[in-house]
Scaffold this active site. Structure first.
Site, PDB file in Angstrom:
ATOM      1  N   GLU A   1      10.120   4.539  22.375  1.00 44.54           N
ATOM      2  CA  GLU A   1       9.661   5.165  21.244  1.00 44.54           C
ATOM      3  C   GLU A   1      10.803   5.986  20.636  1.00 44.54           C
ATOM      4  O   GLU A   1      10.344   6.907  21.521  1.00 44.54           O
ATOM      5  CB  GLU A   1       8.392   5.125  21.191  1.00 44.54           C
ATOM      6  CG  GLU A   1       7.528   3.211  21.501  1.00 44.54           C
ATOM      7  CD  GLU A   1       8.493   2.412  20.848  1.00 44.54           C
ATOM      8  OE1 GLU A   1       8.617   2.761  20.189  1.00 44.54           O
ATOM      9  OE2 GLU A   1       8.041   1.455  21.687  1.00 44.54           O
TER      10      GLU A   1
ATOM     11  N   LYS B   1       0.722  -4.947   5.931  1.00 41.76           N
ATOM     12  CA  LYS B   1       1.467  -5.326   5.736  1.00 41.76           C
ATOM     13  C   LYS B   1       2.149  -6.756   6.347  1.00 41.76           C
ATOM     14  O   LYS B   1       3.375  -7.349   4.687  1.00 41.76           O
ATOM     15  CB  LYS B   1       2.466  -4.595   7.037  1.00 41.76           C
ATOM     16  CG  LYS B   1       3.607  -4.855   6.984  1.00 41.76           C
ATOM     17  CD  LYS B   1       4.354  -3.749   8.114  1.00 41.76           C
ATOM     18  CE  LYS B   1       3.640  -4.204   9.116  1.00 41.76           C
ATOM     19  NZ  LYS B   1       4.758  -2.881  10.413  1.00 41.76           N
TER      20      LYS B   1
ATOM     21  N   ALA C   1      -3.433  -5.986  13.031  1.00 41.45           N
ATOM     22  CA  ALA C   1      -4.012  -4.644  12.287  1.00 41.45           C
ATOM     23  C   ALA C   1      -3.457  -3.341  11.650  1.00 41.45           C
ATOM     24  O   ALA C   1      -3.901  -3.210  11.967  1.00 41.45           O
ATOM     25  CB  ALA C   1      -4.939  -4.310  13.868  1.00 41.45           C
TER      26      ALA C   1
ATOM     27  N   GLN D   1      -9.701  -5.117  15.813  1.00 42.53           N
ATOM     28  CA  GLN D   1      -9.206  -3.650  16.167  1.00 42.53           C
ATOM     29  C   GLN D   1      -9.842  -2.739  15.008  1.00 42.53           C
ATOM     30  O   GLN D   1      -9.235  -2.667  14.024  1.00 42.53           O
ATOM     31  CB  GLN D   1      -7.745  -3.215  16.484  1.00 42.53           C
ATOM     32  CG  GLN D   1      -7.076  -1.809  17.064  1.00 42.53           C
ATOM     33  CD  GLN D   1      -6.063  -1.469  16.970  1.00 42.53           C
ATOM     34  OE1 GLN D   1      -5.418  -2.432  15.488  1.00 42.53           O
ATOM     35  NE2 GLN D   1      -5.263  -1.061  17.852  1.00 42.53           N
TER      36      GLN D   1
ATOM     37  N   ASN E   1      -4.005 -25.067 -32.435  1.00 40.53           N
ATOM     38  CA  ASN E   1      -4.854 -25.548 -31.786  1.00 40.53           C
ATOM     39  C   ASN E   1      -6.432 -24.332 -31.573  1.00 40.53           C
ATOM     40  O   ASN E   1      -7.542 -24.669 -30.959  1.00 40.53           O
ATOM     41  CB  ASN E   1      -4.843 -25.793 -29.732  1.00 40.53           C
ATOM     42  CG  ASN E   1      -3.851 -24.889 -29.258  1.00 40.53           C
ATOM     43  OD1 ASN E   1      -3.859 -23.775 -29.624  1.00 40.53           O
ATOM     44  ND2 ASN E   1      -3.896 -24.426 -28.252  1.00 40.53           N
ATOM     45  N   TYR E   2      -5.976 -23.016 -31.850  1.00 45.87           N
ATOM     46  CA  TYR E   2      -6.754 -21.948 -31.753  1.00 45.87           C
ATOM     47  C   TYR E   2      -7.834 -21.575 -33.319  1.00 45.87           C
ATOM     48  O   TYR E   2      -6.803 -20.968 -33.643  1.00 45.87           O
ATOM     49  CB  TYR E   2      -6.182 -21.134 -30.719  1.00 45.87           C
ATOM     50  CG  TYR E   2      -7.005 -19.917 -30.661  1.00 45.87           C
ATOM     51  CD1 TYR E   2      -8.401 -20.389 -30.024  1.00 45.87           C
ATOM     52  CD2 TYR E   2      -6.597 -18.684 -31.082  1.00 45.87           C
ATOM     53  CE1 TYR E   2      -8.800 -19.119 -29.429  1.00 45.87           C
ATOM     54  CE2 TYR E   2      -7.852 -17.678 -30.499  1.00 45.87           C
ATOM     55  CZ  TYR E   2      -8.586 -17.657 -30.269  1.00 45.87           C
ATOM     56  OH  TYR E   2      -9.583 -17.122 -29.924  1.00 45.87           O
TER      57      TYR E   2
ATOM     58  N   ARG F   1       4.359   2.070   5.623  1.00 53.14           N
ATOM     59  CA  ARG F   1       5.190   3.090   5.226  1.00 53.14           C
ATOM     60  C   ARG F   1       5.914   1.387   4.241  1.00 53.14           C
ATOM     61  O   ARG F   1       6.990   1.891   3.720  1.00 53.14           O
ATOM     62  CB  ARG F   1       7.119   2.370   6.815  1.00 53.14           C
ATOM     63  CG  ARG F   1       6.686   3.664   7.556  1.00 53.14           C
ATOM     64  CD  ARG F   1       7.457   3.458   8.714  1.00 53.14           C
ATOM     65  NE  ARG F   1       6.973   2.017   9.890  1.00 53.14           N
ATOM     66  CZ  ARG F   1       6.571   2.076  11.104  1.00 53.14           C
ATOM     67  NH1 ARG F   1       8.418   2.661  11.726  1.00 53.14           N
ATOM     68  NH2 ARG F   1       6.564   1.318  11.696  1.00 53.14           N
TER      69      ARG F   1
HETATM   70  C1  UD1 Z   1       7.086  -1.349  17.880  1.00 56.08           C
HETATM   71  C2  UD1 Z   1       7.368  -1.427  19.003  1.00 56.08           C
HETATM   72  C3  UD1 Z   1       8.632  -0.940  18.854  1.00 56.08           C
HETATM   73  C4  UD1 Z   1       9.598  -2.152  18.803  1.00 56.08           C
HETATM   74  C5  UD1 Z   1       9.456  -3.025  17.409  1.00 56.08           C
HETATM   75  C6  UD1 Z   1       9.503  -4.624  17.357  1.00 56.08           C
HETATM   76  C7  UD1 Z   1       5.408  -0.441  19.872  1.00 56.08           C
HETATM   77  C8  UD1 Z   1       5.079   1.137  20.889  1.00 56.08           C
HETATM   78  N1  UD1 Z   1       6.829  -0.151  19.881  1.00 56.08           N
HETATM   79  O1  UD1 Z   1       7.366  -0.522  17.008  1.00 56.08           O
HETATM   80  O2  UD1 Z   1       9.577  -0.905  20.643  1.00 56.08           O
HETATM   81  O3  UD1 Z   1      10.822  -1.593  18.765  1.00 56.08           O
HETATM   82  O4  UD1 Z   1       7.985  -2.777  17.290  1.00 56.08           O
HETATM   83  O5  UD1 Z   1       9.621  -4.194  15.298  1.00 56.08           O
HETATM   84  O6  UD1 Z   1       4.890  -1.138  20.408  1.00 56.08           O
HETATM   85  N2  UD1 Z   1      -0.789  -3.115  15.266  1.00 56.08           N
HETATM   86  C9  UD1 Z   1      -1.387  -3.199  15.509  1.00 56.08           C
HETATM   87  N3  UD1 Z   1      -2.292  -2.060  15.736  1.00 56.08           N
HETATM   88  C10 UD1 Z   1      -1.920  -0.471  15.891  1.00 56.08           C
HETATM   89  C11 UD1 Z   1      -0.532  -0.773  15.650  1.00 56.08           C
HETATM   90  C12 UD1 Z   1       0.266  -1.449  15.011  1.00 56.08           C
HETATM   91  O7  UD1 Z   1      -2.319  -4.733  15.712  1.00 56.08           O
HETATM   92  O8  UD1 Z   1      -2.624  -0.267  16.065  1.00 56.08           O
HETATM   93  C13 UD1 Z   1      -0.082  -4.194  15.153  1.00 56.08           C
HETATM   94  C14 UD1 Z   1       1.017  -3.739  13.791  1.00 56.08           C
HETATM   95  O9  UD1 Z   1       0.014  -4.687  12.689  1.00 56.08           O
HETATM   96  C15 UD1 Z   1       2.652  -4.506  14.107  1.00 56.08           C
HETATM   97  C16 UD1 Z   1       2.511  -4.482  15.470  1.00 56.08           C
HETATM   98  O10 UD1 Z   1       1.388  -4.214  16.267  1.00 56.08           O
HETATM   99  O11 UD1 Z   1       2.811  -6.318  13.240  1.00 56.08           O
HETATM  100  C17 UD1 Z   1       3.749  -3.276  15.933  1.00 56.08           C
HETATM  101  O12 UD1 Z   1       3.177  -2.419  14.925  1.00 56.08           O
HETATM  102  P1  UD1 Z   1       3.778  -1.037  14.517  1.00 56.08           P
HETATM  103  O13 UD1 Z   1       4.199   0.305  13.448  1.00 56.08           O
HETATM  104  O14 UD1 Z   1       5.359  -1.685  13.442  1.00 56.08           O
HETATM  105  O15 UD1 Z   1       5.202  -0.860  15.383  1.00 56.08           O
HETATM  106  P2  UD1 Z   1       6.470  -0.284  15.585  1.00 56.08           P
HETATM  107  O16 UD1 Z   1       6.901   0.791  14.749  1.00 56.08           O
HETATM  108  O17 UD1 Z   1       7.643  -1.489  14.619  1.00 56.08           O
HETATM  109 CA    CA Z   2       7.189  -2.671  13.153  1.00 53.20          CA
END
Ligand code: UD1
Ligand code: CA
Length: 458
Positions: free
Chosen positions: A153, A23, A11, A72, A383-384, A16
């Protein structure tokens, strides 16, 4: 027991990426990231629920009704995202959870994690990797006896965590009844988000078992948060695709400069030369030579074809066709067996019959061309007319003289000829010869090579 239920978190907008496209809809070797992840989950035998944002038409378009969707509404973190799927998932058993932006995990790894989870009898099993440059990934904290006690984190803000090199991959397995109870109890982190990773410390504090499955294949764990990571993931995927193609009998002279999309099939003993891109849903048969410097997109190429330094999009080439160098075959080009197209030809929405040849620069558009037609250098199907496109029909065995302008709609009969430089504005009957500007029919025909009673182009 194993319930074969998985949740993919997808979601997030992915700020970034600096993109208007969500994404997980960015593509890796021609396939959207979310499609790749769901394919792997499905290949491992899981029923899948995907957590999506409210505006997620793009994801629905790709996955259709092959998965369940949870929504979500506000992106409050990965823990919050998982909670949105609670109503769709079993209250007991085990649940696999993975981030939708870790596209290189293989089905075998997902299956191995579930096995590990069951063997260990843990409430949560995480997947970890040890990296030289762990970047922004969540760090896995272990206690003195080596048991996992937390995931931290934002390690940059934490002196102790910064030097930990074991990271959280973003692939988990949970005991469902423990998960739902504890997920609801999580509180937001300092950033305001509810982190799925905080479940690990929660379990450790309760004295419940958290297991960790290390993976030693760093190529699998690339998470895509930035465009730079997207290109890294694509490089890994490209290499995997090329390896698979070579395993199944294609020759790739330089894998580093060969770009093949997922789902493209290439037959045995076909050689792909450097700087060649084969994209879209394309198929290449056996014993072909493709490239160098070639783009084949959304096309079907038969056996024993040769395509050199050319662009082929939306075209169908039957067996034994040769193309190029420097030809441009556009949408709707159909070349029947043994057609030969030389340099600087552009062809679109046209069918050329068996053994028809166009050796040197030409434009053929909206044309139906029979078998054994010889198209002289510099021929253009005009053709045109400025308003509409018109059709050209050239029947079997015709000989089109160099520099002929065929002003459509027009029909050139079987075995008819046009003279060099003819501007043909009227139909030419079978076996006739038309010459001049505008072209006039000439009463007699001159014999032309390879066709009894034919005529030369002048
Ligand atoms: C997350 C992990 C991190 C891990 C990394 C691995 C958490 C807090 N951290 O960090 O420990 O090392 O992945 O790649 O989980 N998403 C939602 N809803 C939200 C937020 C995120 O669906 O509200 C989904 C995003 O679409 C994504 C995934 O969850 O596919 C991970 O979210 P992202 O924000 O990329 O987490 P990272 O900072 O990469
Ligand atoms: Ca990620």
């Amino acid at each position: 027991m194993l319930d074969n239920v998985a949740v993919v978190l997808a979601a997030g907008q992915g700020v970034r990426m600096k993109s208007r496209i969500p994404k997980v809809l960015h593509r890796i070797c021609g396939r959207e990231m979310i499609g790749i992840v769901v394919d792997a989950v499905r290949a491992a035998g899981f029923q899948t629920t995907v957590v999506v944002a409210r505006e997620s038409n793009g994801i629905h378009r790709i996955l259709g009704d092959t998965v369940n969707y949870a929504v979500q509404d506000v992106q409050l973190g990965t823990g919050h995202a998982l909670l949105q799927a609670a109503d769709l998932l079993p209250a007991t058993g085990n649940i696999l959870v993975l981030n939708g932006d870790v596209p290189l995990l293989e089905p075998a790894t997902l299956a191995a994690l579930t096995r590990e989870h069951l063997t260990q009898g843990a409430v949560a099993t995480i997947t970890t990797a040890t990296l030289d440059a762990p970047g922004d990934l969540g760090r896995v904290v272990r206690d003195r006896s080596g048991r996992v006690s937390a995931i931290v984190e934002k390690a940059a803000d934490d002196d102790a965590a910064r030097c930990i090199r074991e990271v959280n991959v973003g692939l988990y397995c949970f005991d469902a009844s423990w998960l739902w109870e504890n997920l609801r109890a999580l509180t937001p982190s300092a950033s305001g988000e509810i982190y799925i990773t905080d479940l690990v410390a929660a379990a450790a504090l309760q004295g419940r078992r958290v297991a960790a499955m290390p993976i030693d294949r760093p190529d699998q764990i690339v998470g895509v948060n930035t465009r730079s990571e997207l290109s890294r993931a694509e490089a890994v995927m490209r290499q995997r695709i090329n390896e698979q193609l070579m395993m199944s009998g294609a020759a790739i002279t330089d894998p580093a400069t060969t770009y093949v999309d997922q789902g493209v099939s290439i037959g045995m003993d076909t050689t792909i030369y450097p700087n060649t891109h084969i994209t879209g849903p394309s198929t290449v048969g056996e014993g072909c030579e493709i490239g160098p410097n070639t783009i084949v997109d959304a096309s079907v190429i038969g056996n024993r074809c040769r395509v050199e330094a050319s662009v082929v999009r939306g075209a169908n080439l039957e067996d034994g066709v040769t193309v190029g160098p420097f030809a441009h075959l556009r949408q709707g080009t159909h070349l029947q067996a043994e057609v030969s197209i030389g340099s600087h030809a552009e062809i679109k929405a046209s069918r050329l019959g068996r053994r028809t040849r166009s050796g040197h620069f030409c434009y053929i558009g909206d044309a139906q061309i029979g078998a054994d037609v010889n198209i002289g250098a510099g021929t253009v199907t005009c053709n045109y007319d400025g308003l509409e496109k018109h059709h050209t029909r050239i029947e079997d065995g015709a000989l089109i003289g160099s520099g002929s302008m065929l002003v459509a709609p027009i029909r050139i009969g079987a075995r008819a000829s046009t003279g060099a430089g003819a501007v043909v504005t009227r139909d030419v009957p079978p076996d006739a010869l038309a010459v001049g500007v505008p072209a006039r029919l000439r009463p007699c025909r001159l014999p032309h090579k390879g066709s009894e009673g034919g005529a030369p182009a002048r």
